[in-house]
Scaffold this active site. Structure first.
Site, PDB file in Angstrom:
ATOM      1  N   HIS A 186       0.903  -1.167  -0.022  1.00  0.00           N
ATOM      2  CA  HIS A 186      -0.015   0.075  -0.046  1.00  0.00           C
ATOM      3  C   HIS A 186       0.714   1.280   0.076  1.00  0.00           C
ATOM      4  O   HIS A 186       1.111   1.459   1.109  1.00  0.00           O
ATOM      5  CB  HIS A 186      -0.848  -0.052   1.369  1.00  0.00           C
ATOM      6  CG  HIS A 186      -1.671   1.125   1.273  1.00  0.00           C
ATOM      7  ND1 HIS A 186      -3.254   1.173   1.629  1.00  0.00           N
ATOM      8  CD2 HIS A 186      -1.728   2.304   1.121  1.00  0.00           C
ATOM      9  CE1 HIS A 186      -4.017   2.221   1.532  1.00  0.00           C
ATOM     10  NE2 HIS A 186      -2.790   3.225   1.439  1.00  0.00           N
ATOM     11  N   HIS A 233       1.626   5.348  -1.702  1.00  0.00           N
ATOM     12  CA  HIS A 233       1.336   6.344  -2.358  1.00  0.00           C
ATOM     13  C   HIS A 233       2.339   7.040  -2.896  1.00  0.00           C
ATOM     14  O   HIS A 233       3.478   7.539  -2.244  1.00  0.00           O
ATOM     15  CB  HIS A 233       0.404   7.465  -1.628  1.00  0.00           C
ATOM     16  CG  HIS A 233      -0.715   7.170  -0.922  1.00  0.00           C
ATOM     17  ND1 HIS A 233      -2.213   7.195  -1.424  1.00  0.00           N
ATOM     18  CD2 HIS A 233      -0.931   6.421   0.049  1.00  0.00           C
ATOM     19  CE1 HIS A 233      -2.953   6.701  -0.911  1.00  0.00           C
ATOM     20  NE2 HIS A 233      -2.185   6.334   0.248  1.00  0.00           N
ATOM     21  N   ARG A 242       2.203   9.505  -5.690  1.00  0.00           N
ATOM     22  CA  ARG A 242       1.826  10.763  -6.217  1.00  0.00           C
ATOM     23  C   ARG A 242       2.180  10.754  -7.922  1.00  0.00           C
ATOM     24  O   ARG A 242       2.300   9.690  -8.531  1.00  0.00           O
ATOM     25  CB  ARG A 242       2.271  12.069  -5.721  1.00  0.00           C
ATOM     26  CG  ARG A 242       2.004  11.940  -4.093  1.00  0.00           C
ATOM     27  CD  ARG A 242       0.595  11.961  -3.666  1.00  0.00           C
ATOM     28  NE  ARG A 242       0.542  12.043  -2.057  1.00  0.00           N
ATOM     29  CZ  ARG A 242      -0.343  11.785  -1.071  1.00  0.00           C
ATOM     30  NH1 ARG A 242      -1.415  11.015  -1.825  1.00  0.00           N
ATOM     31  NH2 ARG A 242      -0.553  11.758  -0.057  1.00  0.00           N
ATOM     32  N   LYS A 296      -9.102  -0.369  -5.804  1.00  0.00           N
ATOM     33  CA  LYS A 296      -9.287   0.257  -4.495  1.00  0.00           C
ATOM     34  C   LYS A 296     -10.423   0.994  -4.358  1.00  0.00           C
ATOM     35  O   LYS A 296     -11.063   1.695  -4.942  1.00  0.00           O
ATOM     36  CB  LYS A 296      -8.050   1.373  -4.402  1.00  0.00           C
ATOM     37  CG  LYS A 296      -8.080   2.316  -3.173  1.00  0.00           C
ATOM     38  CD  LYS A 296      -7.564   1.360  -1.756  1.00  0.00           C
ATOM     39  CE  LYS A 296      -7.913   2.188  -0.716  1.00  0.00           C
ATOM     40  NZ  LYS A 296      -6.679   2.660  -0.173  1.00  0.00           N
ATOM     41  N   HIS A 333     -10.539   1.078   1.838  1.00  0.00           N
ATOM     42  CA  HIS A 333     -10.293   2.034   2.875  1.00  0.00           C
ATOM     43  C   HIS A 333     -11.656   1.737   3.948  1.00  0.00           C
ATOM     44  O   HIS A 333     -12.547   2.327   3.753  1.00  0.00           O
ATOM     45  CB  HIS A 333     -10.264   3.528   2.259  1.00  0.00           C
ATOM     46  CG  HIS A 333      -9.852   4.496   3.496  1.00  0.00           C
ATOM     47  ND1 HIS A 333      -8.611   5.137   3.564  1.00  0.00           N
ATOM     48  CD2 HIS A 333     -10.819   5.033   4.504  1.00  0.00           C
ATOM     49  CE1 HIS A 333      -8.681   5.905   4.645  1.00  0.00           C
ATOM     50  NE2 HIS A 333      -9.919   5.791   5.236  1.00  0.00           N
ATOM     51  N   HIS A 392      -4.637  -0.617   5.947  1.00  0.00           N
ATOM     52  CA  HIS A 392      -4.237   0.098   7.235  1.00  0.00           C
ATOM     53  C   HIS A 392      -5.226  -0.187   8.207  1.00  0.00           C
ATOM     54  O   HIS A 392      -5.753   0.986   8.812  1.00  0.00           O
ATOM     55  CB  HIS A 392      -3.774   1.533   6.716  1.00  0.00           C
ATOM     56  CG  HIS A 392      -4.928   2.166   6.058  1.00  0.00           C
ATOM     57  ND1 HIS A 392      -6.083   2.048   5.996  1.00  0.00           N
ATOM     58  CD2 HIS A 392      -4.783   2.927   4.569  1.00  0.00           C
ATOM     59  CE1 HIS A 392      -6.582   2.697   5.066  1.00  0.00           C
ATOM     60  NE2 HIS A 392      -5.913   3.296   4.231  1.00  0.00           N
ATOM     61  N   ASP A 413       1.553   2.574   3.625  1.00  0.00           N
ATOM     62  CA  ASP A 413       0.556   3.782   3.445  1.00  0.00           C
ATOM     63  C   ASP A 413       1.390   5.216   3.406  1.00  0.00           C
ATOM     64  O   ASP A 413       0.956   6.134   3.823  1.00  0.00           O
ATOM     65  CB  ASP A 413      -0.542   3.696   4.472  1.00  0.00           C
ATOM     66  CG  ASP A 413      -1.720   4.896   4.047  1.00  0.00           C
ATOM     67  OD1 ASP A 413      -1.597   5.288   2.891  1.00  0.00           O
ATOM     68  OD2 ASP A 413      -2.163   5.330   4.979  1.00  0.00           O
TER      69      ASP A 413
END
Ligand code: NCD
Ligand code: ZN
Length: 348
Positions: free
Chosen positions: A13, A15, A17, A99, A136, A174, A247
């Site tokens: 997991h 990110h 960007r 997701k 999530h 998470h 995360d």
């Protein structure tokens, strides 16, 4: 034990960007991890296979030469996601997971799902194809206290979803609560969970220790101490349902330190020192490899990485805590909990 060698970890997991930020942060993860599940919450999000291919291309261009890092791509589930994209992305091997963000639950989630009936066809296609749904797990109802949103999500959304799609493969991303950990442990083989370094290290008091600490703010928000302890138990238990998803979620410092700061903790540079510390403190260093390098691939039906990394029991170089420059975006502050760090990555 002053040195441990483990199979190269993966991040389930992450990110990274786009643009300048992608170029600044991706190499940090690519040096350590063999693979990472790439979160699709760009603005606008990664909604179809064309978006996914274009984004994968930009990520691959940012991978440093000589790194064997492989991005595992995901689609952002919206009420207009086309089931054909699931079938085609599975057949071509380009799609690893989808997701689910409940609309409004977190950073860049406005395009998420409001009405679950509208995504039934897509979930059916995923169930059929064996493509995992990454959840999530927070309700967005403003009447639900922020510290209860995960537990309420399990009851109101996740349990019914599993009843309707019993063979759907699901990762509760998470997890932050005892309820999350025990729900996942007690559910079938097809349900697993990722755990972040920060939720193993900080509780909600830490967010307010001596003043408000924006770099300890992420979603789902850290909970009370009993939950942190339950997560440490789950992560270090050796149970194959729990694996690492950092995360790591970079934001320019100006968007964190302001009147309405963004949720997201940037931990990529310190992931392994954090985890080695947690596992050592729990007397479970021998289970670190399962959490970082074996349980995730097993769930995703992929082989573990072939090479290894070495961790050494020496305080990490201060340089790993230094804020990262991201050009016009300023800097990104690195996660630094108030705990001693005794482990570093000797060879990656
Ligand atoms: C993430 C982000 O910044 O994209 N933020 C966070 O606090 N974890 C979004 C998310 O994973 O919820
Ligand atoms: Zn995230």
């Amino acid at each position: 034990m002053d040195r441990i060698e483990i199979i190269r970890p993966d991040d389930w997991h992450l990110h990274v960007r786009d643009g300048e930020m992608l170029k600044a942060v991706l190499p940090i993860s690519a040096r350590l991890f063999g693979r990472a599940i790439i979160m699709p919450n760009l603005v606008p999000p990664v909604r179809d296979l064309d978006d996914l291919r274009a984004y994968r291309g930009r990520i691959e261009a940012a991978v440093p030469k000589g790194s064997g890092f492989r991005p595992l791509m995901t689609l952002y589930l919206t009420e207009t996601t086309d089931p054909a994209d699931i079938r085609n992305g599975t057949a071509s091997g380009e799609l690893t997971a989808v997701k689910l963000y409940p609309a409004g639950a977190t950073t860049n989630s406005d395009a998420g799902v409001k009405d679950f009936k509208r995504v039934h066809k897509v979930l059916e296609a995923m169930q059929e194809a064996g493509i995992p749904l990454l959840v999530h797990g927070e309700v967005v109802d403003p009447d639900v206290d922020i510290f209860d949103r995960e537990a309420v999500f399990i009851e109101r959304v996740l349990a019914p979803l599993i009843r309707d799609f019993p063979a759907l493969r699901i990762v509760m991303e998470h997890i932050t609560t005892e309820e999350g950990a025990s729900f996942v442990s007690g559910t079938g083989e097809n349900v697993a969970a990722t755990i972040t370094p920060q939720h193993l290290l900080i509780n909600r008091n830490d967010i307010f220790r001596g003043g408000i600490r924006p770099h300890f703010y992420c979603l789902p928000i850290a909970k009370r101490e009993s939950h942190r302890l339950a997560l440490r138990k789950a992560a270090t238990s050796g149970n194959a349902k729990f694996f690492l998803g950092t995360d790591s979620a970079p934001h320019p410092v100006g968007n964190k330190e302001c009147a309405c700061g963004c949720a997201g903790i940037f931990n990529a540079p310190v992931t392994m020192p954090c985890l080695a510390q947690v596992f050592e403190d729990e007397g479970a260093l021998d289970r670190l490899e399962a959490f970082t390098s074996l349980n995730g691939p097993a769930f995703y039906r992929l082989p573990p990485n072939e090479d290894r990394i070495v961790l050494a029991r020496t305080a990490p170089d201060e340089a790993i805590f230094r804020a990262i420059d991201v050009g016009a975006d300023g800097q990104v502050v690195v996660f630094r909990p108030d705990v001693p760090f005794r482990w570093s990555v000797e060879k990656a």
